[in-house]
Write a protein that holds these residues in place. Sequence first.
Motif, PDB file in Angstrom:
ATOM      1  N   ALA A 100      -7.991 -29.356   5.954  1.00 50.60           N
ATOM      2  CA  ALA A 100      -9.087 -30.013   5.157  1.00 50.60           C
ATOM      3  C   ALA A 100      -9.629 -29.334   4.023  1.00 50.60           C
ATOM      4  O   ALA A 100     -10.339 -29.886   3.094  1.00 50.60           O
ATOM      5  N   LEU A 101      -9.325 -27.979   3.829  1.00 52.72           N
ATOM      6  CA  LEU A 101      -9.549 -27.247   2.604  1.00 52.72           C
ATOM      7  C   LEU A 101      -8.827 -26.203   2.305  1.00 52.72           C
ATOM      8  O   LEU A 101      -8.523 -25.416   3.304  1.00 52.72           O
ATOM      9  N   LEU A 102      -8.348 -26.130   1.067  1.00 53.46           N
ATOM     10  CA  LEU A 102      -7.578 -25.043   0.495  1.00 53.46           C
ATOM     11  C   LEU A 102      -8.056 -24.436  -0.612  1.00 53.46           C
ATOM     12  O   LEU A 102      -8.246 -25.040  -1.661  1.00 53.46           O
ATOM     13  N   VAL A 103      -8.462 -23.126  -0.425  1.00 50.91           N
ATOM     14  CA  VAL A 103      -9.091 -22.490  -1.532  1.00 50.91           C
ATOM     15  C   VAL A 103      -8.063 -21.285  -1.952  1.00 50.91           C
ATOM     16  O   VAL A 103      -7.619 -20.635  -1.198  1.00 50.91           O
ATOM     17  N   VAL A 104      -7.848 -21.356  -3.322  1.00 52.94           N
ATOM     18  CA  VAL A 104      -6.681 -20.292  -3.852  1.00 52.94           C
ATOM     19  C   VAL A 104      -7.699 -19.337  -5.018  1.00 52.94           C
ATOM     20  O   VAL A 104      -7.964 -20.034  -5.688  1.00 52.94           O
ATOM     21  N   ASP A 105      -7.752 -18.215  -4.606  1.00 49.62           N
ATOM     22  CA  ASP A 105      -7.912 -17.021  -5.802  1.00 49.62           C
ATOM     23  C   ASP A 105      -6.785 -16.622  -6.296  1.00 49.62           C
ATOM     24  O   ASP A 105      -6.047 -16.023  -5.777  1.00 49.62           O
ATOM     25  N   PRO A 106      -6.278 -17.342  -7.757  1.00 51.59           N
ATOM     26  CA  PRO A 106      -4.856 -16.973  -8.096  1.00 51.59           C
ATOM     27  C   PRO A 106      -4.986 -15.664  -8.821  1.00 51.59           C
ATOM     28  O   PRO A 106      -4.917 -15.460  -9.896  1.00 51.59           O
ATOM     29  N   VAL A 107      -5.020 -14.697  -7.952  1.00 53.56           N
ATOM     30  CA  VAL A 107      -5.033 -12.984  -8.526  1.00 53.56           C
ATOM     31  C   VAL A 107      -3.810 -12.926  -9.038  1.00 53.56           C
ATOM     32  O   VAL A 107      -2.626 -13.107  -8.941  1.00 53.56           O
ATOM     33  N   LEU A 108      -3.976 -12.798 -10.484  1.00 54.56           N
ATOM     34  CA  LEU A 108      -2.739 -12.566 -11.577  1.00 54.56           C
ATOM     35  C   LEU A 108      -3.111 -11.522 -12.524  1.00 54.56           C
ATOM     36  O   LEU A 108      -2.104 -10.625 -12.934  1.00 54.56           O
ATOM     37  N   GLY A 109      -4.372 -11.109 -12.784  1.00 54.03           N
ATOM     38  CA  GLY A 109      -4.542 -10.055 -13.941  1.00 54.03           C
ATOM     39  C   GLY A 109      -5.980  -9.992 -14.171  1.00 54.03           C
ATOM     40  O   GLY A 109      -6.931 -10.606 -13.470  1.00 54.03           O
TER      41      GLY A 109
END
Length: 272
Positions: A100-109
């Motif tokens: 129902a929910l997808l949260v992404v913290d796109p840790v790159l830099g």
Amino acid sequence: MSSILVAEDLSAVGGISLSAAVPVLTALQYDVAALPTSLLSTHTSGYGRPAVVDLADWLPRVFQHWTQAQLNFDAALIGYVGSVELCQQLTTYLTEQPLALLVVDPVLGDLGELYSGFDQHYVEAMRQLIRHADVILPNVTEASLLTGRPYTSQPDLAATLRALATLMGPKGHAVITDAVQDDQIGCAWLDETGQVAFVGQPRLPGHYNGTGDVLAAVIAGLLGRGFSLTRSLELASQWLNLAVAETLAQHRSDPRQGIALGALLRAILTVD
Ligand code: ADP
Ligand code: MG
């Protein structure tokens, strides 16, 4: 009780990432599935080179077992992933789930630079993952890396957020987590009319480990509980300020340890 999958690194020492997300999401009333994407003896800020175990062989076996066991999660939060292979494995698994929910913290830099070990292939793998996300939580550096817009510490937020939106599905929301307005630090996103909205709190002195991980756990947890995006970001910003203030007040001897969670957890338990 809802279930949430949280996938990010587990650093044994340092109190950030998975170690911080689990208590936050537990306080927010979730059954938490805690999936380490890699194991580290410490986090990577200030302890020298950690002992690391890459879990790329283990993850597919986990997903296979979960599928056999017919486990499904209501929500998922993805933080630090670490390799193109893992990012692709996660993307495949998540797109097959009825989340129902997808949260992404796109840790790159941070500070305009990719974290060490990452390259453009990794950025591209992250772009593939965020296409499926409901909410992404890049900092200014990650927003620049994902969109290909040149890095500046205070970018044109409207243009950056619009560029991020093109990388997501039609219902996706991009939230920049370290936006600055006057003396405040906080979150910026596009409201329903396409204008930049901002919630923030006074920036307190110092730099702290784990703020972004805790912020992401709070936001994912509140959204999954049915709070609106605006309300979730307001509460998250207030609570992070509380946590940073508590950390400051503790006059810690070891500044490497992640932010204090006591005041934040008490605040979570009183929300309705
Ligand atoms: P990270 O770099 O760990 O991902 P961010 O810089 O995006 O973390 O910060 C996440 C949130 O933490 C900010 O939106 C803010 O609410 C809070 N925060 C971080 N640093 C400070 C600070 N010095 N003073 C007050 N709040 C802070
Ligand atoms: Mg961050």
